[in-house]
Design a protein around this motif. Structure first.
Motif, PDB file in Angstrom:
ATOM      1  N   THR A  34       0.829  -1.201   0.000  1.00 26.77           N
ATOM      2  CA  THR A  34       0.000   0.000   0.000  1.00 26.77           C
ATOM      3  C   THR A  34       0.868   1.257   0.000  1.00 26.77           C
ATOM      4  OG1 THR A  34      -1.626  -1.206   1.272  1.00 26.77           O
ATOM      5  CG2 THR A  34      -1.910   1.179   1.175  1.00 26.77           C
ATOM      6  N   ILE A  35       0.568   2.139  -0.935  1.00 27.44           N
ATOM      7  CA  ILE A  35       1.292   3.410  -1.064  1.00 27.44           C
ATOM      8  C   ILE A  35       0.329   4.521  -0.684  1.00 27.44           C
ATOM      9  CG2 ILE A  35       2.493   4.941  -2.688  1.00 27.44           C
ATOM     10  CD1 ILE A  35       3.888   2.267  -2.619  1.00 27.44           C
ATOM     11  N   ALA A  36       0.782   5.400   0.170  1.00 26.36           N
ATOM     12  CA  ALA A  36      -0.095   6.502   0.576  1.00 26.36           C
ATOM     13  C   ALA A  36       0.462   7.845   0.115  1.00 26.36           C
ATOM     14  CB  ALA A  36      -0.264   6.490   2.089  1.00 26.36           C
ATOM     15  N   LEU A  37      -0.421   8.635  -0.448  1.00 32.50           N
ATOM     16  CA  LEU A  37      -0.052  10.000  -0.833  1.00 32.50           C
ATOM     17  C   LEU A  37      -0.299  10.916   0.366  1.00 32.50           C
ATOM     18  CD1 LEU A  37      -1.845  10.026  -4.252  1.00 32.50           C
ATOM     19  CD2 LEU A  37       0.469  10.914  -3.980  1.00 32.50           C
ATOM     20  N   VAL A  38       0.633  11.798   0.649  1.00 35.06           N
ATOM     21  CA  VAL A  38       0.391  12.778   1.707  1.00 35.06           C
ATOM     22  C   VAL A  38      -0.621  13.789   1.165  1.00 35.06           C
ATOM     23  CG1 VAL A  38       1.403  14.534   3.206  1.00 35.06           C
ATOM     24  CG2 VAL A  38       2.747  12.548   2.562  1.00 35.06           C
ATOM     25  N   ALA A  56       2.273   7.756  -8.544  1.00 36.31           N
ATOM     26  CA  ALA A  56       1.316   6.923  -7.796  1.00 36.31           C
ATOM     27  C   ALA A  56       0.666   5.918  -8.743  1.00 36.31           C
ATOM     28  CB  ALA A  56       0.264   7.802  -7.128  1.00 36.31           C
ATOM     29  N   ASN A  57       0.406   6.384  -9.944  1.00 33.98           N
ATOM     30  CA  ASN A  57      -0.211   5.526 -10.956  1.00 33.98           C
ATOM     31  C   ASN A  57       0.710   4.371 -11.364  1.00 33.98           C
ATOM     32  OD1 ASN A  57      -2.683   5.271 -12.150  1.00 33.98           O
ATOM     33  ND2 ASN A  57      -1.981   6.169 -14.091  1.00 33.98           N
ATOM     34  N   GLY A 100       0.496  -3.118  -9.027  1.00 30.56           N
ATOM     35  CA  GLY A 100      -0.357  -3.910  -8.144  1.00 30.56           C
ATOM     36  C   GLY A 100      -0.459  -3.372  -6.727  1.00 30.56           C
ATOM     37  N   CYS A 101       0.000  -2.140  -6.522  1.00 30.48           N
ATOM     38  CA  CYS A 101      -0.081  -1.548  -5.187  1.00 30.48           C
ATOM     39  C   CYS A 101      -1.448  -0.912  -4.972  1.00 30.48           C
ATOM     40  CB  CYS A 101       0.962  -0.444  -5.022  1.00 30.48           C
ATOM     41  SG  CYS A 101       2.646  -1.016  -5.180  1.00 30.48           S
ATOM     42  N   GLY A 102      -1.882  -0.919  -3.725  1.00 32.29           N
ATOM     43  CA  GLY A 102      -3.062  -0.167  -3.351  1.00 32.29           C
ATOM     44  C   GLY A 102      -2.648   1.275  -3.106  1.00 32.29           C
ATOM     45  N   ILE A 103      -3.474   2.222  -3.537  1.00 26.11           N
ATOM     46  CA  ILE A 103      -3.139   3.638  -3.346  1.00 26.11           C
ATOM     47  C   ILE A 103      -4.159   4.270  -2.411  1.00 26.11           C
ATOM     48  CG2 ILE A 103      -2.758   5.875  -4.487  1.00 26.11           C
ATOM     49  CD1 ILE A 103      -0.806   3.777  -5.492  1.00 26.11           C
ATOM     50  N   LYS A 104      -3.684   4.992  -1.421  1.00 27.06           N
ATOM     51  CA  LYS A 104      -4.621   5.700  -0.549  1.00 27.06           C
ATOM     52  C   LYS A 104      -4.047   7.054  -0.165  1.00 27.06           C
ATOM     53  CE  LYS A 104      -4.958   4.504   3.719  1.00 27.06           C
ATOM     54  NZ  LYS A 104      -5.292   3.778   4.920  1.00 27.06           N
ATOM     55  N   GLU A 105      -4.840   7.812   0.546  1.00 24.97           N
ATOM     56  CA  GLU A 105      -4.365   9.113   1.015  1.00 24.97           C
ATOM     57  C   GLU A 105      -4.190   9.067   2.516  1.00 24.97           C
ATOM     58  OE1 GLU A 105      -6.710  12.605   0.155  1.00 24.97           O
ATOM     59  OE2 GLU A 105      -6.165  12.511  -1.968  1.00 24.97           O
ATOM     60  N   ALA A 150       1.065   2.966   9.866  1.00 25.54           N
ATOM     61  CA  ALA A 150       0.399   1.758  10.351  1.00 25.54           C
ATOM     62  C   ALA A 150      -0.636   1.300   9.323  1.00 25.54           C
ATOM     63  CB  ALA A 150      -0.253   2.025  11.698  1.00 25.54           C
ATOM     64  N   GLU A 151      -1.029   2.222   8.461  1.00 30.70           N
ATOM     65  CA  GLU A 151      -2.079   1.903   7.470  1.00 30.70           C
ATOM     66  C   GLU A 151      -1.528   1.722   6.059  1.00 30.70           C
ATOM     67  OE1 GLU A 151      -4.810   5.161   7.608  1.00 30.70           O
ATOM     68  OE2 GLU A 151      -4.850   5.142   9.800  1.00 30.70           O
ATOM     69  N   CYS A 152      -0.224   1.832   5.908  1.00 27.24           N
ATOM     70  CA  CYS A 152       0.337   1.669   4.565  1.00 27.24           C
ATOM     71  C   CYS A 152       1.794   1.216   4.689  1.00 27.24           C
ATOM     72  CB  CYS A 152       0.280   2.992   3.800  1.00 27.24           C
ATOM     73  SG  CYS A 152       1.300   4.283   4.513  1.00 27.24           S
ATOM     74  N   ASP A 153       2.404   0.870   3.556  1.00 29.09           N
ATOM     75  CA  ASP A 153       3.807   0.455   3.573  1.00 29.09           C
ATOM     76  C   ASP A 153       4.741   1.635   3.337  1.00 29.09           C
ATOM     77  OD1 ASP A 153       3.609  -2.586   3.747  1.00 29.09           O
ATOM     78  OD2 ASP A 153       2.234  -2.132   2.103  1.00 29.09           O
ATOM     79  N   PHE A 154       4.321   2.522   2.419  1.00 28.65           N
ATOM     80  CA  PHE A 154       5.166   3.666   2.084  1.00 28.65           C
ATOM     81  C   PHE A 154       4.316   4.918   1.918  1.00 28.65           C
ATOM     82  CE2 PHE A 154       6.949  -0.172   0.089  1.00 28.65           C
ATOM     83  CZ  PHE A 154       8.156  -0.244   0.766  1.00 28.65           C
TER      84      PHE A 154
END
Lengths: 477, 94
Positions: free
Chosen positions: A257-261, A281-282, A288-293, A391-395
């Motif tokens: 999971t990748i999170a955008l600030v 992010a794309n 195959g990564c999940g993307i979140k904020e 805690a909610e993402c990997d990077f």
């Protein structure tokens, strides 16, 4: 030859397609030609390098080569090298020759790496344009009209200009990540404590980290492998176990999971920078990564808190320079105190003095609570916000800088400080962060992506960065 | 302005810096600008946040082993003025 990565040079050296001496001949010829333009090096250490080359060649011939054996490396001139001028780009230390090696340097020598010179920087690491130097400013080899970033701009220019295979710099609030972004390179700030600071001239001790800068994430990993580890000479070095930081490269990113600030989208981020980071992010999504904020609500106070804490440490760390036991001494001033005052005023550049003054102001009674203590609490809060987010993402990803690479002095001081928002926040949180190219702007200059990982997760960070690099190159090709 | 100049002089004295008049007024102006930037932290809400200062693990100290230190010759190598095995400093008594 000058565009090979460390890993590629390793293969050439081991296959005897080239000797260490031939490699050095090539680099020194390039340095002679191009260093007068870029001013990447303060000093070139030809004599010592050829001596080290003999040792390195012997290791290779005996089949005992390690990852960095025979690799020509540049070292930022705030890292102590025994018997080799170490100036910190300051008049104060313009003739200073250390009598000991930094732990990271000792470890590089043990690997058989070859040090070919000491690189320019903003004095003591204070700056982001590599122009606050007693030895003049460094130019960006990609386009000499633009800054190479700072403070490790000399190291970045050396690698980007083909004047070194890789380099060591240091990162306090972004000093390896910003030059990497400006010069189209990869720069890794390790977790605070991962690399011994023994022999790194102190700027802001609670943030300083010796950091690699190279052409790829894998090269950064190879260098980190060599220099990381607990050191009895640095009480803040961490006892995290040694590992091969390149060992996760090639593993699938599927399911990460990748999170955008979120705040970077809201901050005054340049549109082109924004687009490139969203495109990055794309790329992760396609892997195959999940993307979140995620939100780091107090990130808006990061630069303010960073400049208060780091300047407070500057005022303390630079107090040792009195011109008595080492360093520049002024001829002016009749008394002890007057002489030291003239020594310091003449020996330090303006930025070093300005930060000393800011630090003293923030530490003085009446201001201590409102500035230093408050900044320390913000630091803790930002660290907690990052922990919660991670805690909610990997990077976590963000731009390295909210602005495009610019020309020297395009911005005033407060704008320059403000654009450090994303790099200083990882430093405040003590987290490892890597800078990797993710786009080209309308001026033809690179845009940098910052990837932040959990504490001591450099192995995963390097793997993620390497995976990104490969996909990004494919897209560009 | 006079008050700001006095503040710069007091800080410069603490920082052992000999500013001339021009540097003093330039510093007053620039420190002001920087302070107005860092002043944004005053808005931050840090209620309930506990200070975290520990970066050193004091339970994890190294063994105290005697070993050879740097030689006197090495220690004097970078000094501006030495004499008879001493660093020479400007006169302390005024």
């Amino acid at each position: 030859m000058m565009n090979y990565t460390v890993k590629e040079l390793r293969q050439l050296l081991d296959a005897k397609k080239i000797s260490v001496k031939e490699l050095l001949d090539g680099y020194f010829a390039e340095i002679e030609k191009k260093n007068p333009i870029y001013n990447a090096y303060i000093i070139v250490t030809k004599e010592q390098a050829y001596k080290q080359a003999d040792y390195a060649q012997k290791l290779i011939d005996d089949g005992k080569a390690k990852a960095l054996t025979g690799i020509p490396m540049a070292i930022k001139d705030n890292i102590m090298t025994k018997g080799i001028l170490t100036t910190c780009a300051s008049q104060m230390l313009k003739d200073y020759i250390p009598v000991f090696d930094a732990t990271a340097i000792r470890k590089l020598y043990e690997e058989g790496a070859v040090i070919i010179g000491k690189t320019n920087l903003d004095e003591f690491g204070m700056g982001c344009q590599s122009k606050n130097s007693y030895f003049g400013k460094t130019l960006n080899p990609l386009n000499t009209d633009y800054i190479p970033g700072g403070s490790s701009g000399g190291s970045a220019a050396a690698v980007a200009g083909g004047l070194a295979a890789a380099a060591l710099g240091s990162d306090t609030g972004g000093s390896i990540r910003q030059p990497a972004a400006c010069c189209g390179l990869v720069g890794l700030r390790p977790t605070y404590g991962r690399v011994s600071r023994f022999g790194l001239a102190a700027y802001a001790s609670s943030f300083d980290q010796i950091s690699p800068i190279a052409k790829t994430a894998e090269d950064c990993g190879l260098i980190l492998n060599a220099i990381a580890g607990k050191d009895a000479l640095d009480m803040t070095s961490a006892s995290a176990p040694a590992e091969d930081f390149t060992s996760a490269i090639g593993q699938s990113m599927q399911g990460k999971t990748i999170a955008l600030v979120k705040e970077f989208l809201e901050e005054e981020t340049d549109e082109e920078v924004k687009e490139s980071v969203l495109a990055a992010a794309n790329i992760f999504k396609k892997m195959g990564c999940g993307i979140k904020e995620v939100s780091i609500p107090d990130i808006k106070y990061a630069a303010g808190a960073y400049y208060i804490i780091s300047s407070a440490e500057v005022s303390s760390n630079l107090a040792r320079f009195d011109g008595i036991k080492f360093g520049y001494r002024s001829e002016d001033g009749d008394t002890y105190k007057e002489n030291i005052k003239f020594t310091r005023n003449q020996g330090f550049g303006w930025e070093a003095k300005r930060r000393t003054m800011l630090g003293l102001y923030c530490l003085s009674s009446g201001n201590f609570e409102d500035y230093y203590n408050k900044a320390m609490l913000i630091k803790t809060k930002i660290k907690q916000e990052f922990q919660k987010a991670l805690a909610e993402c990997d990077f976590i990803i963000s731009p390295v800088m909210p602005v495009k690479v610019f020309k020297t002095d395009s911005y005033d001081t407060t704008k320059l400080y403000k654009k450090d928002i994303f790099t200083v926040s990882a430093a405040l949180a003590g987290l490892p962060a890597i800078s990797v190219p993710c786009g080209i702007d309308s001026n033809g200059m690179p845009i940098g992506l910052q990837i932040i990982a959990k504490e001591f997760a450099e192995k995963d960070l390097i793997a993620a960065c390497s995976a990104f690099e490969k996909q990004y190159e494919k897209r560009e090709a | 302005m006079e008050e700001k100049i006095k503040l710069i002089q007091r800080l410069a004295d603490m920082g052992m810096l000999a500013f001339d008049e021009e540097e003093t007024s330039r510093m007053a102006k620039e420190l002001d600008e920087i302070l107005s930037f860092v002043d944004c932290i005053k808005e931050a809400d840090v209620q309930g946040v506990q200070p975290e200062r520990k970066v050193v693990n004091f339970e994890d100290l190294r063994e105290d082993i005697a070993e050879e230190s740097l030689s006197k010759e090495d220690l004097f190598k970078n000094a501006f003025h030495t004499e008879s095995g001493c660093f020479v400093a400007p006169k302390v008594v005024e």
